[in-house]
Design an enzyme around this catalytic site. Structure first.
Site, mmCIF file in Angstrom:
data_model
loop_
_atom_site.group_PDB
_atom_site.id
_atom_site.type_symbol
_atom_site.label_atom_id
_atom_site.label_comp_id
_atom_site.label_asym_id
_atom_site.label_seq_id
_atom_site.Cartn_x
_atom_site.Cartn_y
_atom_site.Cartn_z
ATOM 1 N N ASP A 128 0.818 -1.220 0.000
ATOM 2 C CA ASP A 128 0.000 0.000 0.000
ATOM 3 C C ASP A 128 0.855 1.276 0.000
ATOM 4 O OD1 ASP A 128 -2.027 -1.831 0.265
ATOM 5 O OD2 ASP A 128 -2.241 -1.541 2.421
ATOM 6 N N GLY A 171 -4.561 -1.283 -2.401
ATOM 7 C CA GLY A 171 -3.924 -0.130 -1.739
ATOM 8 C C GLY A 171 -4.688 0.342 -0.514
ATOM 9 N N ARG A 172 -5.716 -0.411 -0.147
ATOM 10 C CA ARG A 172 -6.579 -0.021 0.990
ATOM 11 C C ARG A 172 -7.000 1.445 0.870
ATOM 12 N NH1 ARG A 172 -5.463 -3.098 6.564
ATOM 13 N NH2 ARG A 172 -3.250 -3.267 6.137
ATOM 14 N N GLU A 223 -8.925 0.822 -4.755
ATOM 15 C CA GLU A 223 -10.039 0.083 -4.132
ATOM 16 C C GLU A 223 -10.716 0.869 -3.008
ATOM 17 O OE1 GLU A 223 -8.611 -3.537 -2.293
ATOM 18 O OE2 GLU A 223 -7.160 -2.476 -1.046
#
Ligand code: ADP
Length: 324
Positions: A128, A171-172, A223
């Protein structure tokens, strides 16, 4: 006197973790220490799931993605009780210091353990790239290359059929991977959590690309964005947005994680972990080893935990300019 140290991998796996494990083990052995691997992250720490590791145990793993120690998410470790259990297991095994290879959550846990008096050194590892204390973290480069390969392929089919693709990358809550994949992949637009992109404005951008005569439109979507790729597609449909192109959605998901680490991540994992062992030898614990100004450096946990690295808005603007 011989020292005993342990190493664990925690949170989301990242390509290059195995290179880091190998480096901790061999650099520790070089100093005449014993090195233990902890299976399944903090779960293994709480349950005392340790294995003694020799040089041969880490043979042939530098090129493998994932982590041979296994990783896990362990809610128990977030409680004081859970960490006390872990402390007891470490003390029973005579382990004097721990290397934690992981991302934001893992390093927060490492700091909590370190604050209880157990020496910990972190290795900044997450695809991330949201961790303060490392300009680039372990696994990012490989994950980025995997995303790029997918984007390049989608572009070929998109051009053949005059399509727009919403490509969702991981990538949260951090848009780094999407932004960089967008720039390097020559995307027509990038959607990230840090910058608001109203769906109707995005629809206009896609339509503009069509009017400019482009054969395709690639939109890279992080995302964690307000609307993810499926959300955007649903919005466009519901509001009958005119795009010019036919629309398709591709979610890369975990495909991005599993790849063989590239040269950069193998070297980074190796160097970060070697530095972690050096810091333990010096007694400089409670720090995170990361990339600072192109070199390997350390940052005290107090400056790392509870923060999220920001993305550079100038790069978002650059992505827009280059999409023309
Ligand atoms: P990452 O390290 O990839 O960000 P997570 O956020 O899932 O992954 O964190 C991994 C593990 O770290 C969690 O399952 C938990 O065991 C531990 N952890 C996360 N946050 C904390 C916290 N605030 N205190 C103690 N441990 C934590």
């Amino acid at each position: 006197m011989m020292k005993r140290i342990a190493v664990l991998t925690s949170g989301g796996d990242a390509p290059g973790m195995n290179a880091a494990i190998r480096s901790v083990v061999r650099c520790g052995l070089e100093r005449g220490w014993e090195v233990f691997g902890v299976n399944h992250g903090y779960s293994g720490l709480v349950s005392g799931n340790f294995r003694n590791m020799g040089a041969r145990d880490v043979g042939g793993i530098i090129q493998q993605g994932g982590t041979i120690l296994g990783s896990a998410r362990c809610p128990e470790f977030q409680t004081e009780d859970g960490r006390r259990k872990a402390l007891r297991e470490l003390n029973q095994e005579g382990i004097e210091a721990l290397v934690v290879i992981g991302g934001n959550g893992s390093q927060t846990g490492a700091n909590a353990l370190n604050s209880m008096g157990f020496p910990v050194v972190g290795v900044a590892s997450t695809i991330d790239n949201d961790l303060v204390g490392s300009q680039i973290t372990l696994g990012v480069d490989t994950a980025l290359n995997i995303a790029l390969e997918a984007i390049d392929r989608l572009k070929v089919t998109a051009s053949s059929h005059q399509r727009a693709f919403l490509v969702e990358v991981m990538g949260r809550n951090c848009g780094y991977l999407a932004l960089m994949a967008g720039i390097a992949g020559g995307a027509e637009a990038v959607v990230i959590p840090e910058i608001d992109t109203p769906p109707e404005a995005l629809a206009d951008e896609i339509q503009l690309s069509y009017e400019r005569g482009k054969a395709h439109a690639i939109i890279v979507v992080a995302e964690g964005s307000h609307y993810n790729a499926a959300g955007l597609a649903a919005y466009f449909k519901e509001h009958n947005e005119e795009l010019g192109f036919g629309l398709r959605v591709t979610t890369l998901g975990h495909v991005q994680r599993g790849g063989m680490p590239g040269a950069y991540d193998r070297l980074l994992g190796t160097r970060l972990a070697a530095r972690a062992v050096d810091e333990i030898a010096k007694g400089n614990t409670g720090v995170l080893c990361g990339v600072l100004l192109g070199d390997i450096g350390t940052t005290p946990y107090a400056e790392v935990v509870g923060k999220t690295k920001a993305i550079d808005p100038a790069l978002f603007e650059l992505a827009r300019v280059l999409s023309y």
